[in-house]
Write a protein that holds these residues in place. Structure first.
Motif, PDB file in Angstrom:
ATOM      1  N   TYR A 116       0.827  -1.205   0.000  1.00  0.00           N
ATOM      2  CA  TYR A 116       0.000   0.000   0.000  1.00  0.00           C
ATOM      3  C   TYR A 116       0.861   1.256   0.000  1.00  0.00           C
ATOM      4  O   TYR A 116       0.692   2.128  -0.856  1.00  0.00           O
ATOM      5  CB  TYR A 116      -0.952   0.017   1.197  1.00  0.00           C
ATOM      6  CG  TYR A 116      -1.695   1.321   1.333  1.00  0.00           C
ATOM      7  CD1 TYR A 116      -2.668   1.682   0.403  1.00  0.00           C
ATOM      8  CD2 TYR A 116      -1.407   2.203   2.358  1.00  0.00           C
ATOM      9  CE1 TYR A 116      -3.347   2.887   0.505  1.00  0.00           C
ATOM     10  CE2 TYR A 116      -2.090   3.414   2.469  1.00  0.00           C
ATOM     11  CZ  TYR A 116      -3.051   3.748   1.543  1.00  0.00           C
ATOM     12  OH  TYR A 116      -3.716   4.944   1.637  1.00  0.00           O
ATOM     13  N   THR A 172      -3.191  -5.219  -1.291  1.00  0.00           N
ATOM     14  CA  THR A 172      -2.978  -4.666   0.046  1.00  0.00           C
ATOM     15  C   THR A 172      -3.475  -5.690   1.056  1.00  0.00           C
ATOM     16  O   THR A 172      -4.122  -6.675   0.686  1.00  0.00           O
ATOM     17  CB  THR A 172      -3.759  -3.351   0.277  1.00  0.00           C
ATOM     18  OG1 THR A 172      -5.160  -3.632   0.224  1.00  0.00           O
ATOM     19  CG2 THR A 172      -3.400  -2.287  -0.749  1.00  0.00           C
ATOM     20  N   ARG A 223       1.064   3.528  -3.344  1.00  0.00           N
ATOM     21  CA  ARG A 223       0.502   4.875  -3.185  1.00  0.00           C
ATOM     22  C   ARG A 223       1.550   5.929  -3.558  1.00  0.00           C
ATOM     23  O   ARG A 223       1.266   6.863  -4.318  1.00  0.00           O
ATOM     24  CB  ARG A 223       0.026   5.083  -1.753  1.00  0.00           C
ATOM     25  CG  ARG A 223      -0.572   6.443  -1.541  1.00  0.00           C
ATOM     26  CD  ARG A 223      -1.017   6.674  -0.094  1.00  0.00           C
ATOM     27  NE  ARG A 223      -1.495   8.026   0.020  1.00  0.00           N
ATOM     28  CZ  ARG A 223      -2.738   8.361   0.331  1.00  0.00           C
ATOM     29  NH1 ARG A 223      -3.625   7.427   0.596  1.00  0.00           N
ATOM     30  NH2 ARG A 223      -3.093   9.623   0.374  1.00  0.00           N
ATOM     31  N   LEU A 240      -6.098   3.051  -3.261  1.00  0.00           N
ATOM     32  CA  LEU A 240      -5.197   3.012  -4.420  1.00  0.00           C
ATOM     33  C   LEU A 240      -5.988   3.155  -5.721  1.00  0.00           C
ATOM     34  O   LEU A 240      -5.550   3.859  -6.645  1.00  0.00           O
ATOM     35  CB  LEU A 240      -4.384   1.717  -4.431  1.00  0.00           C
ATOM     36  CG  LEU A 240      -3.364   1.540  -3.321  1.00  0.00           C
ATOM     37  CD1 LEU A 240      -2.663   0.193  -3.451  1.00  0.00           C
ATOM     38  CD2 LEU A 240      -2.351   2.685  -3.315  1.00  0.00           C
ATOM     39  N   GLU A 253      -7.555   0.139   1.988  1.00  0.00           N
ATOM     40  CA  GLU A 253      -6.332   0.638   1.346  1.00  0.00           C
ATOM     41  C   GLU A 253      -6.342   0.326  -0.149  1.00  0.00           C
ATOM     42  O   GLU A 253      -5.889   1.135  -0.962  1.00  0.00           O
ATOM     43  CB  GLU A 253      -5.103   0.041   2.019  1.00  0.00           C
ATOM     44  CG  GLU A 253      -4.880   0.555   3.426  1.00  0.00           C
ATOM     45  CD  GLU A 253      -3.699  -0.086   4.121  1.00  0.00           C
ATOM     46  OE1 GLU A 253      -3.219  -1.157   3.656  1.00  0.00           O
ATOM     47  OE2 GLU A 253      -3.251   0.468   5.132  1.00  0.00           O
TER      48      GLU A 253
END
Length: 154
Positions: free
Chosen positions: A81, A101, A85, A110, A106
């Motif tokens: 993650y 993730t 990111r 994304l 999360e």
């Protein structure tokens, strides 16, 4: 169309990335291997020199600071993650290994970031392209197997 090559970075250049992702990237004439990351200076230097990366660092942020066009995230799952990111926010298209993730929220974050920045976010899963999977699809479509009563996916 531009002649500019895509600068690729690989985060987590362990065995799998070195056997699969990096050779595929290296084989593409439109791609240049720009940055590579992994822990272990000896192993990192070996991957850098073997594949001809321009830059290598144990610090993934140093690799992303070079502003690659495409990033492969093949690190341990708990890092996906944060690293995906950062790559997306830096403007890169991202291929992330499974699992995307460890937290579904999360993963959706994304997806949101990729959409907002008009970037591709891909999860590595090539099994659907294996010949035996296509043969199975055909048997299902042709009624050879019969009705599907239960599917379990992992």
């Amino acid at each position: 169309m531009t002649d500019r090559r895509l600068r690729a970075a690989v985060l987590g250049a362990g065995w799998y990335a070195a056997q699969n992702h990096i050779p595929v990237l290296q084989s593409r004439p439109e791609v240049v291997l720009d940055g590579v990351n992994r822990l272990g200076t000896e192993e990192l230097d070996r991957v850098k020199s073997h594949f001809g990366f321009a830059f290598a660092s144990e610090d993934f942020e140093a690799v992303l600071a070079r502003m690659p066009d495409i990033v492969v995230v093949a690190t341990p799952h708990h890092l996906h993650y944060r690293q995906a990111r950062a790559a997306l926010e830096g403007g890169a298209h991202v291929l992330c290994e499974k699992p995307m993730t460890l937290d579904p929220a999360e993963a959706w974050d994304l997806v949101r970031i990729a959409r907002e920045r008009d970037r591709h976010l891909l999860i590595a899963n090539g099994y659907q392209y294996l010949p035996q999977v296509e043969a199975l699809r055909k048997k299902i479509a042709d009624g050879v197997i019969g009705s599907i009563e239960h599917v379990m996916a992992s």
